[in-house]
Design an enzyme around this catalytic site. Structure first.
Site, PDB file in Angstrom:
ATOM      1  N   ARG A   1       1.051  -1.371   0.336  1.00 35.50           N
ATOM      2  CA  ARG A   1       0.046  -0.292   0.132  1.00 35.50           C
ATOM      3  C   ARG A   1       0.750   1.249  -0.402  1.00 35.50           C
ATOM      4  O   ARG A   1       2.234   1.163   0.588  1.00 35.50           O
ATOM      5  CB  ARG A   1      -1.003  -0.094   1.346  1.00 35.50           C
TER       6      ARG A   1
ATOM      7  N   GLN B   1      -2.668   2.916  10.168  1.00 32.81           N
ATOM      8  CA  GLN B   1      -1.265   3.228   9.434  1.00 32.81           C
ATOM      9  C   GLN B   1      -0.169   4.248   9.606  1.00 32.81           C
ATOM     10  O   GLN B   1       1.109   3.379  10.093  1.00 32.81           O
ATOM     11  CB  GLN B   1      -1.014   3.741   7.973  1.00 32.81           C
TER      12      GLN B   1
ATOM     13  N   ASP C   1      -1.846  10.976  -2.096  1.00 33.41           N
ATOM     14  CA  ASP C   1      -2.323   9.668  -2.920  1.00 33.41           C
ATOM     15  C   ASP C   1      -2.525  10.075  -4.599  1.00 33.41           C
ATOM     16  O   ASP C   1      -2.262   9.409  -5.206  1.00 33.41           O
ATOM     17  CB  ASP C   1      -2.832   8.857  -2.528  1.00 33.41           C
TER      18      ASP C   1
ATOM     19  N   ASN D   1      -5.334  12.385   0.243  1.00 26.33           N
ATOM     20  CA  ASN D   1      -4.067  11.553   1.017  1.00 26.33           C
ATOM     21  C   ASN D   1      -5.007  10.918   2.060  1.00 26.33           C
ATOM     22  O   ASN D   1      -6.487  10.866   1.652  1.00 26.33           O
ATOM     23  CB  ASN D   1      -3.274  12.397   1.487  1.00 26.33           C
TER      24      ASN D   1
HETATM   25  O1  MRU Z   1      -4.964   3.219   1.976  1.00 26.80           O
HETATM   26  P1  MRU Z   1      -3.255   3.661   2.091  1.00 26.80           P
HETATM   27  O2  MRU Z   1      -2.720   2.714   2.911  1.00 26.80           O
HETATM   28  O3  MRU Z   1      -2.871   3.194   0.761  1.00 26.80           O
HETATM   29  O4  MRU Z   1      -3.158   5.050   1.888  1.00 26.80           O
HETATM   30  C1  MRU Z   1      -1.597   5.616   2.024  1.00 26.80           C
HETATM   31  C2  MRU Z   1      -2.033   6.909   1.843  1.00 26.80           C
HETATM   32  O5  MRU Z   1      -3.044   7.721   2.423  1.00 26.80           O
HETATM   33  C3  MRU Z   1      -0.143   7.955   1.914  1.00 26.80           C
HETATM   34  O6  MRU Z   1      -0.642   8.493   2.728  1.00 26.80           O
HETATM   35  C4  MRU Z   1      -0.028   8.323   0.191  1.00 26.80           C
HETATM   36  O7  MRU Z   1      -0.270   6.552  -0.627  1.00 26.80           O
HETATM   37  C5  MRU Z   1       1.241   8.162   0.025  1.00 26.80           C
HETATM   38  S1  MRU Z   1       2.985   6.941   0.199  1.00 26.80           S
HETATM   39  C6  MRU Z   1       4.092   7.361  -0.300  1.00 26.80           C
END
Ligand code: MRU
Length: 345
Positions: A46, A195, A236, A246
Site C-alpha cells: 500500500r 497505518q 495519493d 491523502n
Molecule cells: O490506504 P493506504 O495505506 O494505501 O493510504 C496511503 C496514504 O494515504 C499515503 O499517505 C499516500 O499513499 C502517500 S505514500 C508515500
C-alpha cells in the site's frame, strides 16, 4: 534505514505483508496477477508509489505464468488484460494508473524482444526510479528541517509506502542520516486501519528515530501545546491546481495546522501529480468495507448492522499547503504553474 517493501529476485516477485505489521514481519511470494490484485486491494502492499511498483510487477507475473503454462499463448493480450484488471484494484492513488500506462507503452513497442523479460526489466526500473526519487525528496525536504524539530505526520508515507525510502518520512531519514540533525516524529494513529500506529511507528523505531504515537483526535491539541514544528504528509493524487488526496484525516490535520500557524508540507514524487485532473473535486475517492470502521481486527466496536461511511481518502484544498516537496525540489505557491514546471526541470 527503511525496509524493502516489494522487489524481484531471480525473476520471482516478493513483498512484505504490511497487514501483519508490527506483530509479524512476513514476506509473500507473488506468483499470479490475482495474488497481486488481492495484495493491493487488501493493503498487503500500500501507499501510492508502492502500489505503482506492485502493478508493474503484477503484469509481469501474469505474463510469466502464462508463458510457462500455455506455450504459444498471446502474451500481448494477457499483458493488456492484466493491466485492465489491476487498474480495478484501487481508484485513488494515481501512481497505479501512471505505472500501468508505462507498462502499456512497453507492451505496445512490440520490439520482438522477449515480453516477459522486458516487463520484469520495466518493473525493476520503476522500483529503482522510485527509490532515487524518494531520496531526492529526502534531500530537498531535509533543507526545511532544523535540528530539534518535531514533525507531525499522518498515515504512513514512509519507506513502507514506496520502494523503500518514503516520501513524507524521506526528509526525516535524510536529515537524520546524512546531516546528523536530531528530528523527532509524532505519528497520528490513522483510523481506521492504523497505518500510523502500526507502520509509521514501526519503521521509525526500526530506524532509531524518536517517534510518539497519538490518536487522530489528539493532533490539534498537541499542536496547541507547542510540540509540533511542522507537518509533512504524503499524497495519493495531486491535482493540477495543488488540491491533493491523502489518507482520510489529512484535511483535519491541515485545518488544525493552519489555525496554529504550523507549516504544512506535502511530499510526493511527480508520479503522484495528475495534471489531467484540474482540482480536488475530480479525484476519485475510494470507499472501503464498513467492517474496517465497525470492527478492529475482527472484534466489533459498533452495533451489529449499524450504517457506516468509510471513505479511505480526503481532499485538502491547495491553499492549506505551505509547499510541495518533489524529487525536483520545493514547489511554492502558485501551485498550478509551479507543479507543471516541475515536469520540465
Ligand atoms: O490506504 P493506504 O495505506 O494505501 O493510504 C496511503 C496514504 O494515504 C499515503 O499517505 C499516500 O499513499 C502517500 S505514500 C508515500
Amino acid at each position: 534505514m527503511p525496509v524493502k517493501t516489494i522487489w524481484s529476485a531471480n525473476g520471482d516477485v516478493f513483498l512484505l505483508d504490511q497487514t501483519l505489521l508490527p506483530v509479524r514481519k512476513e514476506v509473500l511470494q507473488i506468483a499470479t496477477v490475482e495474488q497481486m490484485w488481492d495484495a493491493i486491494k487488501k493493503l498487503r502492499v500500500r501507499g501510492a508509489p508502492a502500489i505503482g511498483v506492485a502493478a508493474a510487477y503484477g503484469v509481469y507475473v501474469a505474463v510469466k505464468k502464462e508463458a510457462l503454462d500455455n506455450v504459444g499463448a498471446d502474451l500481448v493480450q494477457v499483458a493488456r488484460q492484466a493491466c485492465d484488471y489491476l487498474a480495478t484494484s484501487r481508484p485513488t492513488a494515481v501512481n497505479l494508473f501512471w505505472a500501468l500506462d508505462r507498462v502499456r507503452a512497453e507492451i505496445a513497442k512490440n520490439s520482438g524482444a522477449d515480453l516477459t523479460a522486458r516487463l520484469l526489466d520495466l518493473a525493476d526500473r520503476i522500483r529503482t526510479e522510485d527509490d532515487v526519487a524518494c531520496r531526492e525528496i529526502g534531500r530537498h525536504g531535509a533543507a526545511l528541517l532544523k535540528s530539534g524539530d518535531t514533525v507531525l505526520t499522518h498515515c504512513n508515507a514512509g519507506g513502507l509506502a514506496t520502494a523503500s525510502y518514503g516520501t513524507a518520512l524521506a526528509p526525516v531519514y535524510y536529515a537524520t542520516e546524512e546531516e546528523k540533525k536530531h528530528i523527532a516524529v509524532y505519528a497520528d494513529e490513522t483510523r481506521p486501519l492504523l497505518q500510523g500506529a502500526r507502520l509509521t511507528a514501526w519503521e521509525l523505531k526500526e530506524a532509531g528515530i524518536p517517534v510518539t504515537v497519538i490518536c487522530d483526535s489528539m493532533a490539534a491539541s498537541v499542536m496547541r501545546s507547542g510540540r509540533i514544528s511542522l507537518v509533512i504528509v504524503g499524497a495519493d493524487r495531486i491535482a493540477a491546481n495543488g488540491d491533493f488526496a491523502n489518507k482520510i484525516g489529512t484535511y483535519m490535520v491541515a485545518l488544525a495546522a493552519r489555525e496554529h500557524g504550523i507549516p504544512f508540507y506535502v511530499a510526493a514524487p511527480l508520479s503522484t501529480v495528475d495534471l489531467a485532473v484540474p482540482d480536488g473535486d475530480a479525484i476519485p475517492i475510494e470507499e472501503r468495507a464498513s467492517e474496517e470502521v465497525s470492527e478492529i481486527q475482527g472484534v466489533a466496536i459498533a452495533p451489529d448492522g449499524v450504517q457506516v461511511f468509510n471513505p479511505a481518502f480526503d481532499v485538502t484544498p491547495h491553499d492549506f499547503v505551505t509547499a510541495f516537496i518533489t524529487e525536483k525540489g520545493i514547489v511554492q505557491p502558485p501551485f498550478a504553474s509551479g507543479l507543471k514546471a516541475q515536469f520540465f526541470k
